[in-house]
Motif scaffolding. Structure first.
Motif, PDB file in Angstrom:
ATOM      1  N   GLU A  24       3.034  30.754  19.323  1.00 35.00           N
ATOM      2  CA  GLU A  24       2.281  30.308  18.155  1.00 35.00           C
ATOM      3  C   GLU A  24       1.067  30.576  17.936  1.00 35.00           C
ATOM      4  N   CYS A  25       0.548  31.681  18.539  1.00 32.02           N
ATOM      5  CA  CYS A  25      -0.745  32.159  18.450  1.00 32.02           C
ATOM      6  C   CYS A  25      -0.851  33.508  18.870  1.00 32.02           C
ATOM      7  N   ASN A  38      -3.674  31.710  14.483  1.00 30.16           N
ATOM      8  CA  ASN A  38      -2.542  30.721  14.353  1.00 30.16           C
ATOM      9  C   ASN A  38      -1.534  31.549  13.662  1.00 30.16           C
ATOM     10  N   LYS A 332       9.947  29.522  16.096  1.00 35.42           N
ATOM     11  CA  LYS A 332      10.696  28.277  16.772  1.00 35.42           C
ATOM     12  C   LYS A 332      12.097  28.108  16.318  1.00 35.42           C
TER      13      LYS A 332
END
Length: 372
Positions: A24-25, A38, A332
């Motif tokens: 995610e980062c 991000n 994701k």
């Protein structure tokens, strides 16, 4: 999913690029400190500058304020043989691990810290910094080491101390990290170039210094379950990574083409490090209602009995990127891939998870300016 750069490779500022545990980062070590971004939506979240020098390696612990820092570059902020645990909320060091040689790589879980040197790998309890294990490795200048990120299973992979292409896999008991099961995988005849684990620890993928083949193994047994071909000519592999659901594997190299392979691993039912919990394969296979993606095969596959080349599985999808150091991570959704390159570019790709083909670049942004 990390890469270290010389100052001339990353321009004046970049020394390290590293995704966090759930992609995610990502963190960027620079000649003046580090920056955190991000991934989606792409944006810079914060940066920290140090007057004392540069950060050669930075590892995040998900999105929390604790990071692992290692000095690097021509003017390192910290000693290159030391891991500094940094609390960015307090702007202070909360712990240190010192070694006799240069730190190559650091991997973090909420319960473990893994540090790779050129000839050894150290495993520590995160909370107490107590040493759990030390594993000797063959010469490992890249600091190759992989650590599962799923909470249920604790799996570590690193080069073995014997055999050029041999991998050591350690499956730790989730209840007691002092209990573990060791498996050795003879992955390649030549030396190792890259290795990675799926998030749940059930799958190991390896590439050799030749860079033509990628092999996928069951970590519980060491059994090879798939072999895919990046290309016919030798290449430097920069990164290999699994999608979160284990359906796909991506590979980047100095040829510039990003290859995405369908994994289609069979169900894995091998016990792990304890009777109460093994290496789970949940999520590793597609729903029966979905068309199972298949890698491309040569039209000459009928001659596979004469040569393994004609039996090879080629990439399911691909994208032509820059011929420079690049790392990748899936989003994701397993049909989304993110690229970070030494030219300071972030790229977001999407591909058809059923039919494959050419991946599409849907976004590209520069994450650091040339002046930084």
């Amino acid at each position: 999913m990390s890469i270290r750069l010389e100052e001339e490779e990353g321009g004046r500022g970049i020394l390290c690029l590293n995704f966090n545990q759930n992609q995610e980062c990502f963190a960027c070590g620079t000649t003046s400190g580090f920056c955190i971004f991000n991934v989606d939506p792409f944006t810079e979240t914060f940066r920290r500058e140090f007057k004392g020098g540069s950060i050669g390696y930075v590892a995040m612990l998900y999105r929390c304020n604790i990071l692992a820092l290692v000095g690097g570059g021509r003017s390192p902020c910290f000693l290159t043989n030391k891991v500094v645990l940094w609390d960015d909320h307090l702007s202070t060091c909360t712990g240190e691990l010192s070694f006799r040689s240069e730190v190559k790589t650091v991997k973090l879980r909420r319960d473990l810290i893994v540090v790779a040197l050129e000839n050894s790998v150290y495993v520590y309890q995160f909370q107490t910094l107590d040493l759990l294990e030390k594993f000797s490795t063959r010469e490992n200048p890249k600091g190759l080491v992989a650590l599962s990120t799923g909470e249920e299973n604790v799996v570590l992979a690193c080069p073995a101390s014997d055999g050029r292409g041999r991998v050591r896999v350690e499956i730790f008991s989730p209840e007691d990290h002092n209990q573990r099961i060791s498996t050795f995988v003879d992955a390649h005849e030549s030396g190792l170039s890259q290795l990675t684990l799926s998030a749940d620890g059930s799958l190991l993928a390896t590439a050799s210094t030749k860079g033509t083949l990628i092999r996928i193994f069951d970590t519980g047994t060491g059994r090879k379950i798939k072999e895919v071909r990046r290309g016919a000519d030798n290449a430097v592999i920069y990164c290999i990574c699994f999608s979160p659901d284990n359906r796909f594997l991506a590979c980047t190299s100095d040829k510039g083409t990003v290859h995405i392979f369908a994994v289609n691993a069979p169900e894995l039912s091998v016990e792990g490090g304890s009777e109460s919990g093994g290496v789970s394969s949940e999520g590793s296979s597609s729903s029966s209602s979905q068309k199972i993606p298949e890698n491309r095969k040569s039209r000459m596959s009928m001659f596979g009995s004469f040569t393994s080349y004609f039996k090879s599985e080629w990439s399911f999808a691909k994208f032509k990127g820059p011929e420079i150091p690049t790392i990748a991570a899936f989003g994701k959704s397993s049909d989304t891939l993110y690229l970070l390159s030494a030219d300071r570019m972030y790229r977001k790709l999407t591909f058809d998870p059923v039919n494959g083909g050419t991946a599409e670049e849907v976004l590209s942004e520069r994450f650091l300016s040339e002046e930084e």
